[in-house]
Design a protein around this motif. Structure first.
Motif, PDB file in Angstrom:
ATOM      1  N   LEU A  27     -13.454   9.275   6.664  1.00 57.88           N
ATOM      2  CA  LEU A  27     -14.322   9.032   5.379  1.00 57.88           C
ATOM      3  C   LEU A  27     -15.731   8.579   4.756  1.00 57.88           C
ATOM      4  CD1 LEU A  27     -11.363   9.369   2.672  1.00 57.88           C
ATOM      5  CD2 LEU A  27     -12.274  11.332   3.013  1.00 57.88           C
ATOM      6  N   ASP A  28     -15.922   7.806   5.247  1.00 59.46           N
ATOM      7  CA  ASP A  28     -16.937   6.760   4.913  1.00 59.46           C
ATOM      8  C   ASP A  28     -18.716   7.122   5.401  1.00 59.46           C
ATOM      9  OD1 ASP A  28     -15.116   4.387   3.930  1.00 59.46           O
ATOM     10  OD2 ASP A  28     -14.909   3.581   5.265  1.00 59.46           O
ATOM     11  N   ASP A  29     -18.015   8.432   6.285  1.00 61.21           N
ATOM     12  CA  ASP A  29     -19.044   8.723   6.531  1.00 61.21           C
ATOM     13  C   ASP A  29     -19.992   9.945   5.512  1.00 61.21           C
ATOM     14  OD1 ASP A  29     -19.260   7.464   9.473  1.00 61.21           O
ATOM     15  OD2 ASP A  29     -17.585   8.988  10.511  1.00 61.21           O
ATOM     16  N   LEU A  30     -19.068  10.308   4.598  1.00 65.01           N
ATOM     17  CA  LEU A  30     -19.263  11.083   4.034  1.00 65.01           C
ATOM     18  C   LEU A  30     -19.991  10.645   3.168  1.00 65.01           C
ATOM     19  CD1 LEU A  30     -16.156  13.068   2.897  1.00 65.01           C
ATOM     20  CD2 LEU A  30     -17.910  14.108   4.279  1.00 65.01           C
ATOM     21  N   ASN A  31     -21.534  11.642   1.443  1.00 65.97           N
ATOM     22  CA  ASN A  31     -21.773  10.859   0.605  1.00 65.97           C
ATOM     23  C   ASN A  31     -21.489  10.268   0.370  1.00 65.97           C
ATOM     24  OD1 ASN A  31     -22.055  13.235  -0.209  1.00 65.97           O
ATOM     25  ND2 ASN A  31     -23.391  14.408   0.365  1.00 65.97           N
ATOM     26  N   ALA A  32     -21.784   9.928  -1.278  1.00 63.62           N
ATOM     27  CA  ALA A  32     -21.585   9.553  -2.064  1.00 63.62           C
ATOM     28  C   ALA A  32     -20.793  10.446  -2.909  1.00 63.62           C
ATOM     29  CB  ALA A  32     -22.074   8.476  -3.213  1.00 63.62           C
ATOM     30  N   HIS A  33     -20.931  12.019  -3.118  1.00 67.28           N
ATOM     31  CA  HIS A  33     -20.972  12.504  -3.328  1.00 67.28           C
ATOM     32  C   HIS A  33     -19.664  13.278  -3.125  1.00 67.28           C
ATOM     33  CE1 HIS A  33     -20.910  17.226  -5.811  1.00 67.28           C
ATOM     34  NE2 HIS A  33     -20.775  16.974  -4.649  1.00 67.28           N
ATOM     35  N   ALA A  34     -19.625  13.071  -1.737  1.00 64.96           N
ATOM     36  CA  ALA A  34     -18.395  13.972  -1.082  1.00 64.96           C
ATOM     37  C   ALA A  34     -17.350  13.189  -1.106  1.00 64.96           C
ATOM     38  CB  ALA A  34     -18.744  14.190   0.397  1.00 64.96           C
ATOM     39  N   ARG A  35     -17.827  12.022  -1.421  1.00 63.84           N
ATOM     40  CA  ARG A  35     -16.350  10.926  -1.224  1.00 63.84           C
ATOM     41  C   ARG A  35     -15.851  10.711  -2.043  1.00 63.84           C
ATOM     42  NH1 ARG A  35     -20.564   7.685   1.217  1.00 63.84           N
ATOM     43  NH2 ARG A  35     -19.934   6.154  -0.650  1.00 63.84           N
ATOM     44  N   ASP A  36     -16.872  11.014  -3.651  1.00 67.22           N
ATOM     45  CA  ASP A  36     -16.232  11.178  -4.727  1.00 67.22           C
ATOM     46  C   ASP A  36     -15.732  12.263  -5.299  1.00 67.22           C
ATOM     47  OD1 ASP A  36     -16.277  10.779  -7.884  1.00 67.22           O
ATOM     48  OD2 ASP A  36     -17.666  12.439  -8.378  1.00 67.22           O
TER      49      ASP A  36
END
Length: 176
Positions: free
Chosen positions: A56-65
Motif C-alpha cells: 500500500l505504501d507504494d501507491l500515490n497519495a490519491h490511490a491510498r486515499d
C-alpha cells in the motif's frame, strides 16, 4: 450518529463500462435503502501507481486515499468484468495489497459482468473465495449479468433487478 457509507469498486479499465454502471446501480439501490452516502471508483481511478505497487505504501497519495475510503465504508459493492473465467488482473492486484484482516466482517455485495452465461459462476468460484480469504461478510445473493441484461448502460432485466433487490436487502440487514 455518523452517516452510513457505501463504497463501490469496479475492476475494469475501460470507459464507459457496463461493470461500472452495474456497480453504480447496486450502490445506488443500497444507498437509497440505507439513506447512505455513496461512492464508486474503478481500477482506473487509482492511477498508474497501482501497476508497480508491491504494498500500500507504494501507491500515490490519491490511490491510498481511495483505499482508505473503501476500508472506512460500512459496506462494499465489488464487481469485475469476467476475463477468461475470472476477475481482472488489476482487480486482484488491488486486493493483493490489502492486509488480510482489513475487510473482516465487512458486508460485501459481489457482482460480475460477462459476455454470456457460461461465465456466471465467476461470482461463486472466484469472487466469493477471494472475499472469504479476507473474512468479509459476502452476501448470500451474488449477481452476475450479461450484456443482454443492459440497455443504454442501464439494467433492463427484471430478473437481475430482483437479484439486486435481494442482495441489497441482505446488505441492509447486515449493516444494521
Amino acid at each position: 450518529m455518523p452517516q452510513t457509507k457505501i463504497f463501490g469498486f469496479s475492476g475494469n479499465i475501460t470507459r464507459p463500462s457496463t461493470t461500472r454502471a452495474f456497480v453504480e446501480h447496486i450502490v445506488g439501490e443500497l444507498a437509497l435503502k440505507k439513506q447512505a452516502l455513496a461512492q464508486c471508483v474503478d481500477v482506473d481511478d487509482l492511477g498508474p501507481s497501482l501497476l508497480k505497487a508491491k504494498r500500500l505504501d507504494d501507491l500515490n497519495a490519491h490511490a491510498r486515499d481511495v483505499v482508505q475510503q473503501m476500508l472506512e465504508a460500512d459496506a462494499l459493492v465489488v464487481g469485475s468484468p469476467t476475463y477468461k473465467g475470472s476477475y481482472t488482473g488489476l482487480f486482484k492486484h488491488y486486493f493483493d495489497l490489502l492486509d488480510p484482516t482489513s475487510l473482516r466482517g465487512k458486508p460485501i455485495i459481489i457482482a460480475a459482468t460477462g459476455g454470456g452465461e457460461r461465465h456466471s459462476l465467476v461470482v461463486e468460484h472466484q469472487l466469493r473465495p477471494l472475499f472469504g480469504f479476507f473474512e468479509a461478510l459476502a452476501m448470500p445473493t451474488a449477481i452476475y449479468a450479461t450484456r443482454n441484461d443492459f440497455g443504454n448502460g442501464e439494467v433492463i432485466s427484471e430478473a437481475i433487478r430482483m437479484r439486486v433487490g435481494r442482495a441489497v436487502e441482505e446488505a441492509a440487514c447486515a449493516i444494521g
